[in-house]
Design a protein around this motif. Sequence first.
Motif, mmCIF file in Angstrom:
data_model
loop_
_atom_site.group_PDB
_atom_site.id
_atom_site.type_symbol
_atom_site.label_atom_id
_atom_site.label_comp_id
_atom_site.label_asym_id
_atom_site.label_seq_id
_atom_site.Cartn_x
_atom_site.Cartn_y
_atom_site.Cartn_z
ATOM 1 N N ILE A 67 0.817 -1.213 0.000
ATOM 2 C CA ILE A 67 0.000 0.000 0.000
ATOM 3 C C ILE A 67 0.854 1.267 0.000
ATOM 4 O O ILE A 67 0.460 2.286 -0.549
ATOM 5 N N CYS A 68 2.031 1.190 0.614
ATOM 6 C CA CYS A 68 2.975 2.318 0.599
ATOM 7 C C CYS A 68 4.213 1.935 -0.194
ATOM 8 O O CYS A 68 5.355 2.008 0.306
ATOM 9 N N ASP A 69 3.997 1.512 -1.422
ATOM 10 C CA ASP A 69 5.084 1.106 -2.312
ATOM 11 C C ASP A 69 6.127 2.211 -2.456
ATOM 12 O O ASP A 69 5.825 3.399 -2.304
ATOM 13 N N ILE A 70 7.346 1.810 -2.782
ATOM 14 C CA ILE A 70 8.459 2.755 -2.875
ATOM 15 C C ILE A 70 8.187 3.892 -3.864
ATOM 16 O O ILE A 70 8.604 5.026 -3.649
ATOM 17 N N GLU A 71 7.451 3.611 -4.934
ATOM 18 C CA GLU A 71 7.124 4.683 -5.894
ATOM 19 C C GLU A 71 6.232 5.726 -5.240
ATOM 20 O O GLU A 71 6.409 6.932 -5.446
ATOM 21 N N ILE A 72 5.271 5.289 -4.435
ATOM 22 C CA ILE A 72 4.400 6.210 -3.715
ATOM 23 C C ILE A 72 5.205 7.023 -2.716
ATOM 24 O O ILE A 72 5.059 8.246 -2.611
ATOM 25 N N GLY A 73 6.082 6.335 -1.974
ATOM 26 C CA GLY A 73 6.928 7.038 -1.018
ATOM 27 C C GLY A 73 7.880 8.011 -1.683
ATOM 28 O O GLY A 73 8.191 9.075 -1.129
ATOM 29 N N HIS A 74 8.324 7.661 -2.873
ATOM 30 C CA HIS A 74 9.216 8.541 -3.642
ATOM 31 C C HIS A 74 8.509 9.839 -4.013
ATOM 32 O O HIS A 74 9.060 10.935 -3.838
ATOM 33 N N ARG A 75 7.282 9.740 -4.500
ATOM 34 C CA ARG A 75 6.552 10.950 -4.894
ATOM 35 C C ARG A 75 6.273 11.848 -3.691
ATOM 36 O O ARG A 75 6.394 13.073 -3.771
ATOM 37 N N SER A 76 5.891 11.236 -2.572
ATOM 38 C CA SER A 76 5.594 12.034 -1.380
ATOM 39 C C SER A 76 6.852 12.681 -0.819
ATOM 40 O O SER A 76 6.833 13.850 -0.413
ATOM 41 N N THR A 77 7.942 11.926 -0.821
ATOM 42 C CA THR A 77 9.223 12.492 -0.398
ATOM 43 C C THR A 77 9.622 13.638 -1.321
ATOM 44 O O THR A 77 10.118 14.676 -0.869
ATOM 45 N N ASN A 78 9.410 13.446 -2.625
ATOM 46 C CA ASN A 78 9.773 14.484 -3.591
ATOM 47 C C ASN A 78 9.107 15.810 -3.294
ATOM 48 O O ASN A 78 9.725 16.879 -3.432
ATOM 49 N N MET A 79 7.824 15.785 -2.926
ATOM 50 C CA MET A 79 7.146 17.047 -2.633
ATOM 51 C C MET A 79 7.868 17.810 -1.533
ATOM 52 O O MET A 79 8.120 19.016 -1.648
ATOM 53 N N SER A 80 8.218 17.113 -0.455
ATOM 54 C CA SER A 80 8.932 17.774 0.632
ATOM 55 C C SER A 80 10.298 18.270 0.174
ATOM 56 O O SER A 80 10.696 19.400 0.474
ATOM 57 N N LEU A 81 11.023 17.423 -0.551
ATOM 58 C CA LEU A 81 12.371 17.796 -0.974
ATOM 59 C C LEU A 81 12.349 18.935 -1.990
ATOM 60 O O LEU A 81 13.271 19.769 -2.016
ATOM 61 N N LEU A 82 11.322 18.989 -2.828
ATOM 62 C CA LEU A 82 11.221 20.109 -3.777
ATOM 63 C C LEU A 82 10.991 21.423 -3.042
ATOM 64 O O LEU A 82 11.485 22.477 -3.455
ATOM 65 N N GLY A 83 10.226 21.377 -1.951
ATOM 66 C CA GLY A 83 10.052 22.580 -1.142
ATOM 67 C C GLY A 83 11.371 23.057 -0.562
ATOM 68 O O GLY A 83 11.677 24.256 -0.581
ATOM 69 N N MET A 84 12.166 22.132 -0.064
ATOM 70 C CA MET A 84 13.476 22.496 0.470
ATOM 71 C C MET A 84 14.398 22.984 -0.636
ATOM 72 O O MET A 84 15.152 23.953 -0.460
ATOM 73 N N LEU A 85 14.335 22.334 -1.793
ATOM 74 C CA LEU A 85 15.205 22.717 -2.901
ATOM 75 C C LEU A 85 14.913 24.137 -3.366
ATOM 76 O O LEU A 85 15.842 24.934 -3.590
ATOM 77 N N SER A 86 13.636 24.477 -3.495
ATOM 78 C CA SER A 86 13.271 25.827 -3.910
ATOM 79 C C SER A 86 13.789 26.866 -2.924
ATOM 80 O O SER A 86 14.307 27.917 -3.326
ATOM 81 N N ALA A 87 13.656 26.568 -1.638
ATOM 82 C CA ALA A 87 14.129 27.513 -0.625
ATOM 83 C C ALA A 87 15.645 27.674 -0.698
ATOM 84 O O ALA A 87 16.175 28.789 -0.562
ATOM 85 N N LYS A 88 16.351 26.576 -0.920
ATOM 86 C CA LYS A 88 17.817 26.648 -1.037
ATOM 87 C C LYS A 88 18.230 27.404 -2.295
ATOM 88 O O LYS A 88 19.203 28.161 -2.282
ATOM 89 N N ALA A 89 17.479 27.196 -3.384
ATOM 90 C CA ALA A 89 17.794 27.889 -4.637
ATOM 91 C C ALA A 89 17.416 29.358 -4.583
ATOM 92 O O ALA A 89 17.982 30.185 -5.295
ATOM 93 N N GLY A 90 16.435 29.680 -3.734
ATOM 94 C CA GLY A 90 16.010 31.067 -3.592
ATOM 95 C C GLY A 90 15.071 31.542 -4.678
ATOM 96 O O GLY A 90 14.955 32.744 -4.924
ATOM 97 N N ARG A 91 14.383 30.610 -5.334
ATOM 98 C CA ARG A 91 13.465 30.989 -6.417
ATOM 99 C C ARG A 91 12.477 29.859 -6.672
ATOM 100 O O ARG A 91 12.646 28.742 -6.193
ATOM 101 N N SER A 92 11.449 30.159 -7.458
ATOM 102 C CA SER A 92 10.483 29.133 -7.825
ATOM 103 C C SER A 92 11.102 28.202 -8.855
ATOM 104 O O SER A 92 12.010 28.582 -9.610
ATOM 105 N N ILE A 93 10.593 26.974 -8.897
ATOM 106 C CA ILE A 93 11.095 25.986 -9.847
ATOM 107 C C ILE A 93 9.916 25.372 -10.602
ATOM 108 O O ILE A 93 8.830 25.224 -10.057
#
Length: 432
Positions: A373-399
């Motif tokens: 039910i929580c397959d690695i692909e599902i966990g990957h997408r959910s993790t990505n959302m969080s990491l993209l938020g951090m990445l944008s903040a580190k980059a200092g701009r929208s992506i």
Amino acid sequence: MKRRNFIIQSATASLAFSHLPLLSALGNKAYRYKTALIGSGWWGMNILREAIRAGESKVVALCDVDSNQLSLALEEVKKMTSDTPKTYRDFRELLLKEKPEIVIVATPDHWHPLIAIAAMEIGANVYVEKPIGHTLMEGRAMVNAARKYDRIVQVGTHRRVSPHNIAGINFLKSGKAGKIGMVRAFVHYGGGAGTVVPNSEPPQGLDWDMYCGPAPLIPYNKMIHPKGFRQFLNFANGQLGDWGIHWMDQILWWTEEKYPKKVYSTMARHIRQDNTDSPDTQLVNFEFESFQVSWEHRLYAANEAEKANVGCYFYGTEGTFHMGWQDGWTFYPANKNQSIIHQEPQLNKPDDQNIRELWQDFLQSIKQHKRPICDIEIGHRSTNMSLLGMLSAKAGRSIIWDGEKEVILNDPSANALLRREYRKPWEYPSVE
């Protein structure tokens, strides 16, 4: 990660071994999977307790870079079972010698990818804690490894099996909240400024070099270990990478869309004055095709002025729906003549979680050789959302995110943040 970096079995032996759990489980209901726990601290032991209670695990090994945690875990396992697990400081040695059929990965975030992939390579099925990794490309390597080695990989996003979360998502999917145009996800906990704690020598029994592993080797500080790593960006991604993934996962569970198209984040340290380096304040905006998501957290100003301090508010044309944790879910109809609808949670102790139900799904998936039910692909997408938020903040701009190709469009320097350099001799994982 190249295969020479780990001590692994031949492809033939791995293939033969990979079918043992399935065949044995089908032929003998009492079969107990050879199970190993890597990362024997607080949360790792929460998972292992449920594995033991399920009655289908023989605990063959425990691994931790901190022998203090390891000895406590071993003592508890011996009290709970008749098993006599071996103890290890290095997961590679454990995988070689014990050849576990199930591996629980409950280390700090920065270690998840290398350990999970190494376990899959020797034929083990894996239960890996969230977030699945520290950077986005690690997650893609983990998904690729699961498919290449045909392994069952369950991610510890246990709210997917929490009764009130299931009922709440069904409520939203039924359309009873109307068309959702916006979701606000948040975690507001207190804490305050804190104090600076001097660095020190690692306590006896802790292999600090191995703890840091592929991350930079920094001086030991007791605020990092035990249990403090979440707020240090070398090892994790702060509140968004820790708590945020649960709520990002709830949003992706509800919607048919698989990823945001555009992300913009700002983060700051307005209050914290301690050794941590993660943001104490963060705002993120995620643009999807048919709705908007905002994330906000603060690590100060805990109060009772707001109805909820964690969760998601789904704003729909028929009312507002709050998906919570310890307070269950609540729907507030737009029509004042209609009654508020509420469902209480059903959570397990300790720590108000539903690992037990998620572990049962994991076992069933192994036996039936189907994706959990929580397959690695599902966990990957959910993790990505969080990491993209951090990445944008580190980059200092929208992506602008191309979720199919998993690249940031027209921004080479931001794309460089999809991975990071590993400290030698560790190599960044890449699985085709």
